[in-house]
Scaffold this motif. Sequence first.
Motif, PDB file in Angstrom:
ATOM      1  N   LYS A  55     -10.345   3.192   6.360  1.00  0.00           N
ATOM      2  CA  LYS A  55     -10.240   3.425   7.800  1.00  0.00           C
ATOM      3  C   LYS A  55      -8.790   3.674   8.218  1.00  0.00           C
ATOM      4  CE  LYS A  55     -14.344   0.951   9.437  1.00  0.00           C
ATOM      5  NZ  LYS A  55     -14.854  -0.143  10.307  1.00  0.00           N
ATOM      6  N   GLU A  56      -7.876   2.894   7.645  1.00  0.00           N
ATOM      7  CA  GLU A  56      -6.477   3.049   8.049  1.00  0.00           C
ATOM      8  C   GLU A  56      -5.864   4.317   7.459  1.00  0.00           C
ATOM      9  OE1 GLU A  56      -4.093  -0.460   7.683  1.00  0.00           O
ATOM     10  OE2 GLU A  56      -5.038  -1.301   9.476  1.00  0.00           O
ATOM     11  N   ALA A  57      -6.326   4.742   6.305  1.00  0.00           N
ATOM     12  CA  ALA A  57      -5.862   6.026   5.769  1.00  0.00           C
ATOM     13  C   ALA A  57      -6.287   7.160   6.706  1.00  0.00           C
ATOM     14  CB  ALA A  57      -6.419   6.253   4.366  1.00  0.00           C
ATOM     15  N   GLU A  58      -7.531   7.100   7.161  1.00  0.00           N
ATOM     16  CA  GLU A  58      -8.024   8.099   8.114  1.00  0.00           C
ATOM     17  C   GLU A  58      -7.211   8.061   9.398  1.00  0.00           C
ATOM     18  OE1 GLU A  58     -10.568  11.012   9.883  1.00  0.00           O
ATOM     19  OE2 GLU A  58     -10.368  10.362   7.790  1.00  0.00           O
ATOM     20  N   GLN A  59      -6.932   6.859   9.880  1.00  0.00           N
ATOM     21  CA  GLN A  59      -6.139   6.708  11.094  1.00  0.00           C
ATOM     22  C   GLN A  59      -4.728   7.257  10.900  1.00  0.00           C
ATOM     23  OE1 GLN A  59      -5.395   2.655  12.274  1.00  0.00           O
ATOM     24  NE2 GLN A  59      -4.724   3.204  14.327  1.00  0.00           N
ATOM     25  N   LEU A  60      -4.151   7.014   9.737  1.00  0.00           N
ATOM     26  CA  LEU A  60      -2.805   7.488   9.438  1.00  0.00           C
ATOM     27  C   LEU A  60      -2.744   9.013   9.470  1.00  0.00           C
ATOM     28  CD1 LEU A  60       0.109   6.978   8.528  1.00  0.00           C
ATOM     29  CD2 LEU A  60      -0.731   6.752   6.176  1.00  0.00           C
ATOM     30  N   TYR A  61      -3.700   9.672   8.830  1.00  0.00           N
ATOM     31  CA  TYR A  61      -3.738  11.136   8.851  1.00  0.00           C
ATOM     32  C   TYR A  61      -3.926  11.654  10.283  1.00  0.00           C
ATOM     33  CZ  TYR A  61      -4.449  10.735   3.776  1.00  0.00           C
ATOM     34  OH  TYR A  61      -4.322  10.440   2.440  1.00  0.00           O
ATOM     35  N   ASN A  62      -4.796  10.992  11.048  1.00  0.00           N
ATOM     36  CA  ASN A  62      -5.042  11.433  12.426  1.00  0.00           C
ATOM     37  C   ASN A  62      -3.781  11.326  13.280  1.00  0.00           C
ATOM     38  OD1 ASN A  62      -7.733  12.032  11.952  1.00  0.00           O
ATOM     39  ND2 ASN A  62      -8.495  10.044  12.640  1.00  0.00           N
ATOM     40  N   ASN A  79      -5.504  -6.841  13.655  1.00  0.00           N
ATOM     41  CA  ASN A  79      -6.332  -7.937  13.140  1.00  0.00           C
ATOM     42  C   ASN A  79      -6.355  -7.907  11.626  1.00  0.00           C
ATOM     43  OD1 ASN A  79      -7.413  -9.014  15.707  1.00  0.00           O
ATOM     44  ND2 ASN A  79      -8.340  -6.982  15.877  1.00  0.00           N
ATOM     45  N   GLU A  80      -6.814  -9.023  11.040  1.00  0.00           N
ATOM     46  CA  GLU A  80      -6.992  -9.087   9.600  1.00  0.00           C
ATOM     47  C   GLU A  80      -8.445  -8.771   9.257  1.00  0.00           C
ATOM     48  OE1 GLU A  80      -5.112 -12.244  10.955  1.00  0.00           O
ATOM     49  OE2 GLU A  80      -3.796 -10.501  11.042  1.00  0.00           O
ATOM     50  N   HIS A  81      -8.671  -8.203   8.079  1.00  0.00           N
ATOM     51  CA  HIS A  81     -10.009  -7.795   7.674  1.00  0.00           C
ATOM     52  C   HIS A  81     -10.261  -8.200   6.230  1.00  0.00           C
ATOM     53  CE1 HIS A  81     -10.509  -5.281  11.298  1.00  0.00           C
ATOM     54  NE2 HIS A  81      -9.206  -5.089  11.167  1.00  0.00           N
ATOM     55  N   ASP A  82     -11.465  -8.669   5.977  1.00  0.00           N
ATOM     56  CA  ASP A  82     -11.818  -9.173   4.645  1.00  0.00           C
ATOM     57  C   ASP A  82     -12.148  -8.051   3.667  1.00  0.00           C
ATOM     58  OD1 ASP A  82     -11.470 -11.827   5.419  1.00  0.00           O
ATOM     59  OD2 ASP A  82     -13.541 -11.983   6.155  1.00  0.00           O
ATOM     60  N   ASP A  83     -12.824  -7.020   4.141  1.00  0.00           N
ATOM     61  CA  ASP A  83     -13.228  -5.919   3.261  1.00  0.00           C
ATOM     62  C   ASP A  83     -12.035  -4.980   3.085  1.00  0.00           C
ATOM     63  OD1 ASP A  83     -14.336  -3.726   1.970  1.00  0.00           O
ATOM     64  OD2 ASP A  83     -16.276  -3.997   2.942  1.00  0.00           O
ATOM     65  N   ILE A  84     -11.234  -5.246   2.069  1.00  0.00           N
ATOM     66  CA  ILE A  84      -9.984  -4.515   1.877  1.00  0.00           C
ATOM     67  C   ILE A  84     -10.219  -3.026   1.649  1.00  0.00           C
ATOM     68  CG2 ILE A  84      -8.033  -4.220   0.293  1.00  0.00           C
ATOM     69  CD1 ILE A  84      -7.966  -7.235  -0.031  1.00  0.00           C
ATOM     70  N   GLN A  85     -11.178  -2.689   0.789  1.00  0.00           N
ATOM     71  CA  GLN A  85     -11.408  -1.277   0.466  1.00  0.00           C
ATOM     72  C   GLN A  85     -11.874  -0.497   1.684  1.00  0.00           C
ATOM     73  OE1 GLN A  85     -14.104  -1.338  -2.899  1.00  0.00           O
ATOM     74  NE2 GLN A  85     -12.417  -1.473  -4.358  1.00  0.00           N
ATOM     75  N   ARG A 116       0.817  -1.222   0.000  1.00  0.00           N
ATOM     76  CA  ARG A 116       0.000   0.000   0.000  1.00  0.00           C
ATOM     77  C   ARG A 116       0.852   1.274   0.000  1.00  0.00           C
ATOM     78  NH1 ARG A 116      -4.504  -0.844   4.613  1.00  0.00           N
ATOM     79  NH2 ARG A 116      -2.610  -0.911   5.875  1.00  0.00           N
ATOM     80  N   PRO A 117       1.757   1.418  -0.954  1.00  0.00           N
ATOM     81  CA  PRO A 117       2.614   2.617  -0.974  1.00  0.00           C
ATOM     82  C   PRO A 117       1.847   3.899  -1.228  1.00  0.00           C
ATOM     83  CG  PRO A 117       2.892   1.342  -2.976  1.00  0.00           C
ATOM     84  CD  PRO A 117       2.062   0.502  -2.076  1.00  0.00           C
ATOM     85  N   ASN A 118       0.594   3.790  -1.673  1.00  0.00           N
ATOM     86  CA  ASN A 118      -0.188   4.999  -1.959  1.00  0.00           C
ATOM     87  C   ASN A 118      -1.274   5.253  -0.928  1.00  0.00           C
ATOM     88  OD1 ASN A 118       1.402   4.857  -4.212  1.00  0.00           O
ATOM     89  ND2 ASN A 118      -0.197   5.539  -5.611  1.00  0.00           N
ATOM     90  N   LEU A 119      -1.173   4.613   0.241  1.00  0.00           N
ATOM     91  CA  LEU A 119      -2.175   4.858   1.277  1.00  0.00           C
ATOM     92  C   LEU A 119      -2.139   6.316   1.724  1.00  0.00           C
ATOM     93  CD1 LEU A 119      -4.322   3.292   2.930  1.00  0.00           C
ATOM     94  CD2 LEU A 119      -2.620   3.105   4.752  1.00  0.00           C
ATOM     95  N   LEU A 120      -0.960   6.914   1.735  1.00  0.00           N
ATOM     96  CA  LEU A 120      -0.847   8.331   2.093  1.00  0.00           C
ATOM     97  C   LEU A 120      -1.566   9.230   1.097  1.00  0.00           C
ATOM     98  CD1 LEU A 120       2.824   8.741   3.369  1.00  0.00           C
ATOM     99  CD2 LEU A 120       0.777   9.528   4.569  1.00  0.00           C
ATOM    100  N   LEU A 121      -1.779   8.733  -0.119  1.00  0.00           N
ATOM    101  CA  LEU A 121      -2.438   9.532  -1.152  1.00  0.00           C
ATOM    102  C   LEU A 121      -3.951   9.328  -1.159  1.00  0.00           C
ATOM    103  CD1 LEU A 121       0.002   9.093  -4.185  1.00  0.00           C
ATOM    104  CD2 LEU A 121      -0.325  11.139  -2.775  1.00  0.00           C
ATOM    105  N   TYR A 122      -4.472   8.608  -0.192  1.00  0.00           N
ATOM    106  CA  TYR A 122      -5.913   8.298  -0.187  1.00  0.00           C
ATOM    107  C   TYR A 122      -6.734   9.589  -0.217  1.00  0.00           C
ATOM    108  CZ  TYR A 122     -10.114   5.627   0.823  1.00  0.00           C
ATOM    109  OH  TYR A 122     -11.351   5.037   0.734  1.00  0.00           O
TER     110      TYR A 122
END
Length: 847
Positions: free
Chosen positions: A653-660, A642-648, A515-521
């Motif tokens: 959620k993790e992009a939001e968490q990263l910015y926060n 944890n692992e999650h099935d719904d990738i998108q 996910r190298p582009n998670l910061l670009l979400y």
Amino acid sequence: MNKKTTIIKPSYGNLPNDADGFDLLAELALDMRSSWNHAADELWQQLDSTLWKLTHNPWIVLQSVSRVHLEKMLADKTFRKKLDERVSVRKNAIESDAWFQHNYPKSPLSCIAYFSMEFMLSEALPIYSGGLGNVAGDQLKAAGDLGVPVIGIGLLYQQGYFHQVIDKDGLQQELYPYNDPGQLPITPLRHKNGEWLRLEIALPGYSVWLRAWQVQVGRLKLYLLDSNDAANLPAHRGITSELYGGDQELRLKQELVLGLGGWRLLTALGIKPEVCHLNEGHAALAVLERARTYMQETGSSFNEALMVTRAGNIFTTHTAVAAGFDCFSPFLIEHYLGDYAKMLGISISDFLALGRINPNESKESFNMAYLAIRGSGAVNGVSRLHGKVSGHILSTLFPRWPEDEVPVGHITNGVHMSSWDSAESDALWTKVCGKGRWLGTSETLGQEIRSISDEKFWKFRTKASASFVTYVRERLAQQLSISGTLDEIPNDTKPMFNPNALTLGFARRFASYKRPNLLLYDKQRLQRILTNTLYPVQLIIAGKAHPNDNEGQAMIQEWIQFIRQPEIRAHVVFLSDYDMLLTEHLVQGVDVWVNTPRRPWEASGTSGMKVLVNGGLNLSELDGWWSEAYTPEVGWALGDGNEHDDIQLWDAKEAEQLYNILEQQVVPEFYKRNEKGIPTNWIARMRESMAQLTPQFSADRAVREYTEQRYLPAAKAYYERAANKGILGKKMFNWQQTMEQKWTTLHFGEVSVKTHNGKHTFDVQLFTTDIDPKYLCVELYANGIKGEKAMIQEMKQGIKLEGSAKGYLYSASVASTRPASEYTSRVVPKFSGISVPLETNLILWER
């Protein structure tokens, strides 16, 4: 081989080797120890400062310097004194006893052969791609530091991994410059008569000749094979052309060269390792060649030889998804290894079965990891979480066994701290912990590093930031000049990165799971973070996408397009051609290392470990090594573990968490200063990260664990099985055959349970038929609850059942805190020294 294989002193061709002192310079230049021990750097700078800065390759500098200048420098008393001192220090470091000799002076362990497809030792020897080579190179260096008797086996690639250029359109372009062996710090292996040591690998209709090379790595040696021999047809000379290039057929040929050729090289050199360590499944064929060699020496059958030799084999898997294993079609295996199977004395069907789940499924591919597992006495992942993930992936090889009993352990990776620390970092650590801090005595490092004052810590970091910004500006200007986009950089380069601003680093292979582009979400939100005038943030991006990975290349282009916006240019840069030299600068200069893999696909990760020694902090997904390293006082965690099935959905959620985390924690903490301008909370976190994590995630610790948990036990087990021409190994194989033939005759009879005085007492009837009960272990089993391990208790053999010559009663008592219905009985085979279920996966459940 009938020629004496003593290796002669290397010849230096047309170089001025008659000059007094040249041989000493060559000795230093050809030892990869110079890549992490920088004491001799001054010598190479004095010979040719420009070339040294460009290449950091002492061997190229030595070959390029004029004879006049060389002789002038060697005649200079100051230069010669420095040279003699460096040679003396090197000799002492190589010849003196180290951790292994001090702790295991009478150990029978004399040699570990470490096989790997790639080794990252230095930018001067570009035979690596990324993480796998990083682990191999760092472990080889650490083993040398600790005196652990390891020999590396790898391949010499004519082109290595590709070099990366970003063009005007932001697209990745791949370049494949030729690795001229004459300019690499390697020497050819030659017989005493001067003839080159060459090996033959028979392939269908022709033979491939392999040349052998030696790399000096401190006190250890790395041997490399390549197919670029004049005796080979042009098509076959290119077998070792590229790392991870070509199609499946080329990959199989490379693995033939590494596995079969690598073990034959050891034989030709008269080296007999007790332990063979496979760093991934690429070299799995080495376990077969080792068994074949043992067959020739003892007259054993293949199965007997494999039973003996597998005890000395160790397999480390780095793969976090089943699709990551190397698999080959049955046709390719039969075509290239059909004759080899005959040499082993087995049918091609039996050969293919070694790499399959279902030996009777003719269309199933041949999996090199399965072969490695079936040929090894121990298997491990590269982090605690990865050990569990690997157990899940490989559970199909152990049907009916609970997943948490799949025989995959773990030894978490570490990095060779001396290779990744800056000069300033080395000075800081040396002052409080001593120069020998990574040589097996790391217990007190945390306490010692905590004694450093805030002022010294901050002075150290600000100096590192200033050096890093200078490097970034220079490299970026060079990069943009090459791509023809130099106009992107402002006329005044000072706005391009500020040494006083918070610097984030993200450098990884560009693959979707990372996910190298998670910061670009949310690009606008990222832009606000970066361009905050009061609390500015700058970001360094680097990484390559595999030439066949279109999705990865598209992600690079997305970053380039974002960066080329006028309002962003001064805050973010993408540095192309991510290699070892660039990595060194990044991990030494960034304040926070960002890592965003999709859990649990990051087996370990090592890039974030490299910032530890330099005072950098980690903001990472709770995956790989960070899953076991993270505590709130040492860095920041992304995700919920944890692992999650719904990738998108989870990416969002993790992009939001990263910015926060960046906005609410990282940035404010960095800019919150005391009256002296020092971010005391940041320093406190940095101090704890360095104190707690640097010793824990060093290659020094990892190699000591491999030595004590894997190498020493493997050597002991191998010697026991091989003694007296393998008598014990033959007994083990015969027992294994008997158990497999008669296992289906086992069956349970009546089961009774009595509950009294807070205990359940189980009585189980077992009919053993033709199997001696001493070879059986009857156990009472209950699944683990709330994340705890399963309850397993051996049942005691009791009376022989009346009216049955082969029936026995087995009993066990447990506390009645759980219902009796949650318990069941099972039978597993038992033979002293045999690993169950790794070497025999038989199991019988009562229900």
